[in-house]
Design an enzyme around this catalytic site. Structure first.
Site, PDB file in Angstrom:
ATOM      1  CG  ASP A  16      -1.960   0.801   0.984  1.00  0.00           C
ATOM      2  OD1 ASP A  16      -2.551   1.235  -0.250  1.00  0.00           O
ATOM      3  OD2 ASP A  16      -2.713   1.197   2.222  1.00  0.00           O
ATOM      4  CG  HIS A  33      -0.844   2.091  -9.221  1.00  0.00           C
ATOM      5  ND1 HIS A  33      -0.836   1.779  -7.985  1.00  0.00           N
ATOM      6  CD2 HIS A  33      -1.826   3.078  -9.572  1.00  0.00           C
ATOM      7  CE1 HIS A  33      -2.006   2.492  -7.292  1.00  0.00           C
ATOM      8  NE2 HIS A  33      -2.428   2.888  -8.265  1.00  0.00           N
ATOM      9  CG  LEU A 127       9.707 -17.142  -4.060  1.00  0.00           C
ATOM     10  CD1 LEU A 127      10.017 -16.720  -2.537  1.00  0.00           C
ATOM     11  CD2 LEU A 127       9.526 -15.702  -4.724  1.00  0.00           C
TER      12      LEU A 127
HETATM   13  C1  IPE Z   1      -5.492  -2.752  -0.037  1.00  0.00           C
HETATM   14  O1  IPE Z   1      -5.037  -1.652  -0.410  1.00  0.00           O
HETATM   15  C2  IPE Z   1      -5.416  -3.511  -1.340  1.00  0.00           C
HETATM   16  C3  IPE Z   1      -4.223  -3.555  -2.182  1.00  0.00           C
HETATM   17  C4  IPE Z   1      -3.022  -3.365  -1.661  1.00  0.00           C
HETATM   18  C5  IPE Z   1      -4.220  -4.484  -3.504  1.00  0.00           C
HETATM   19  P1  IPE Z   1      -6.175  -0.263  -0.429  1.00  0.00           P
HETATM   20  O2  IPE Z   1      -5.558   1.008  -0.456  1.00  0.00           O
HETATM   21  O3  IPE Z   1      -7.307  -0.827  -1.517  1.00  0.00           O
HETATM   22  O4  IPE Z   1      -6.895  -0.614   1.101  1.00  0.00           O
HETATM   23  P2  IPE Z   1      -7.755   0.587   1.837  1.00  0.00           P
HETATM   24  O5  IPE Z   1      -8.828   1.172   0.866  1.00  0.00           O
HETATM   25  O6  IPE Z   1      -6.762   1.571   2.554  1.00  0.00           O
HETATM   26  O7  IPE Z   1      -8.303  -0.329   3.070  1.00  0.00           O
HETATM   27  C1  IPE Z   2      -1.690   0.189  -3.225  1.00  0.00           C
HETATM   28  O1  IPE Z   2      -1.613   1.690  -3.448  1.00  0.00           O
HETATM   29  C2  IPE Z   2      -1.774  -0.486  -4.662  1.00  0.00           C
HETATM   30  C3  IPE Z   2      -3.197  -0.829  -4.981  1.00  0.00           C
HETATM   31  C4  IPE Z   2      -4.282  -0.721  -3.940  1.00  0.00           C
HETATM   32  C5  IPE Z   2      -3.818  -1.081  -6.388  1.00  0.00           C
HETATM   33  P1  IPE Z   2      -2.639   2.767  -3.356  1.00  0.00           P
HETATM   34  O2  IPE Z   2      -3.120   3.194  -4.697  1.00  0.00           O
HETATM   35  O3  IPE Z   2      -3.759   2.127  -2.338  1.00  0.00           O
HETATM   36  O4  IPE Z   2      -1.799   3.760  -2.584  1.00  0.00           O
HETATM   37  P2  IPE Z   2      -2.700   4.840  -1.563  1.00  0.00           P
HETATM   38  O5  IPE Z   2      -2.998   4.110  -0.260  1.00  0.00           O
HETATM   39  O6  IPE Z   2      -3.684   5.729  -2.054  1.00  0.00           O
HETATM   40  O7  IPE Z   2      -1.450   5.726  -1.084  1.00  0.00           O
HETATM   41 MG    MG Z   3      -4.221   2.490  -0.385  1.00  0.00          MG
END
Ligand code: IPE
Ligand code: IPE
Ligand code: MG
Length: 236
Positions: A16, A33, A127
């Site tokens: 995240d 991303h 792995l």
């Molecule tokens: C969790 O991250 C999902 C992934 C890492 C794919 P999110 O950014 O979607 O989660 P929330 O919305 O903060 O709970």
């Molecule tokens: C995690 O990063 C990747 C996915 C959920 C696809 P985020 O896109 O949720 O990044 P933040 O949480 O907004 O910083």
């Molecule tokens: Mg996120």
């Protein structure tokens, strides 16, 4: 990290913070991303070199479709591009790739690419790298419950044969050991619908480090924290 102490066999990661990483730099979220994908590639090799046997990363949740079309589109384009790179990398490094989640929602070429990744790396003995895409733990449990119900209805399974092991074998993670360590980057203290069944006794490690900044040193910090935990599994 103490190499003499136990290394977690299975590490699961909620990657995240890609969006925040990009925002801090005044970049579009999609750039976060893209950088996050590069981190995934590196961390597969790092996990392998630390002696971790199974690595499972959360790439896209069943809830992430709520994001705007531009962001979802950019993520899907990244899957397309990275599937090809991942196949080459997996073949070169003896990595076996698996996918968990409901793949039929994706376009044909992506579904075919995922099938190919699994098929062409199935015999690799290094792995085991599992990617969760269009994955939600509740969705996974519902799909398993439906398949169990039809097996009972068709007389292939008796009600009393439904045990914890049997339920686990109907989940997408069939055959994978439960995670020993769950790492969440980006600082949030929640599971966000990840591996709810499988994490019953998993050790959690949350770091403020944003996913694109995560690296081998950060992974070693998480393993060090794991090595100091006392896992009791309900015993004393
Ligand atoms: C969790 O991250 C999902 C992934 C890492 C794919 P999110 O950014 O979607 O989660 P929330 O919305 O903060 O709970
Ligand atoms: C995690 O990063 C990747 C996915 C959920 C696809 P985020 O896109 O949720 O990044 P933040 O949480 O907004 O910083
Ligand atoms: Mg996120």
């Amino acid at each position: 990290m103490d190499p003499e102490k136990k290394i977690p066999q299975h590490v699961a990661i909620i990657l995240d913070g890609n969006g925040r990483w990009a925002k801090k730099r005044g970049l579009p979220r999609s750039m976060g991303h893209a950088e996050g994908c590069r981190t995934v590639e590196k961390i597969v090799a790092d996990a392998d070199s630390l002696g971790i046997r199974y690595l499972t990363v959360y790439g896209f949740s069943t809830e992430n479709w709520k994001r705007d079309d531009t962001e979802v589109g950019a993520l899907i384009q990244l899957f397309r591009y990275y599937m090809v790179r991942l196949l080459r990398m997996a073949k070169e490094n003896n990595v076996r790739v698996r996918m968990i989640g409901e793949r039929s929602r994706f376009d044909r070429d992506i579904v075919d690419g995922l099938d190919r990744l699994e098929r062409e790396t199935a015999a690799n003995t290094g792995l085991v790298f599992t990617i969760a895409i269009n994955y939600g733990a509740r969705d996974e449990i519902v799909r398993a419950a439906r398949r169990i119900a039809s097996a009972v209805r068709d007389g292939k399974l008796k009600e009393e044969e439904i045990t914890e092991d049997l339920v686990a074998s109907f989940l997408d993670t069939e055959g994978l050991p439960d995670p020993d360590l769950l790492i969440r980057t980006g600082g949030e203290m929640r599971l966000s619908n990840y591996l709810l069944w499988q994490c019953a006794y998993t050790e959690f490690y949350v770091t403020d480090c944003l996913w694109p900044d995560f690296n081998k040193a950060e992974l070693e910090k998480a393993v060090t924290a794991f090595q100091s935990r006392d896992r009791r599994f309900g015993g004393v």
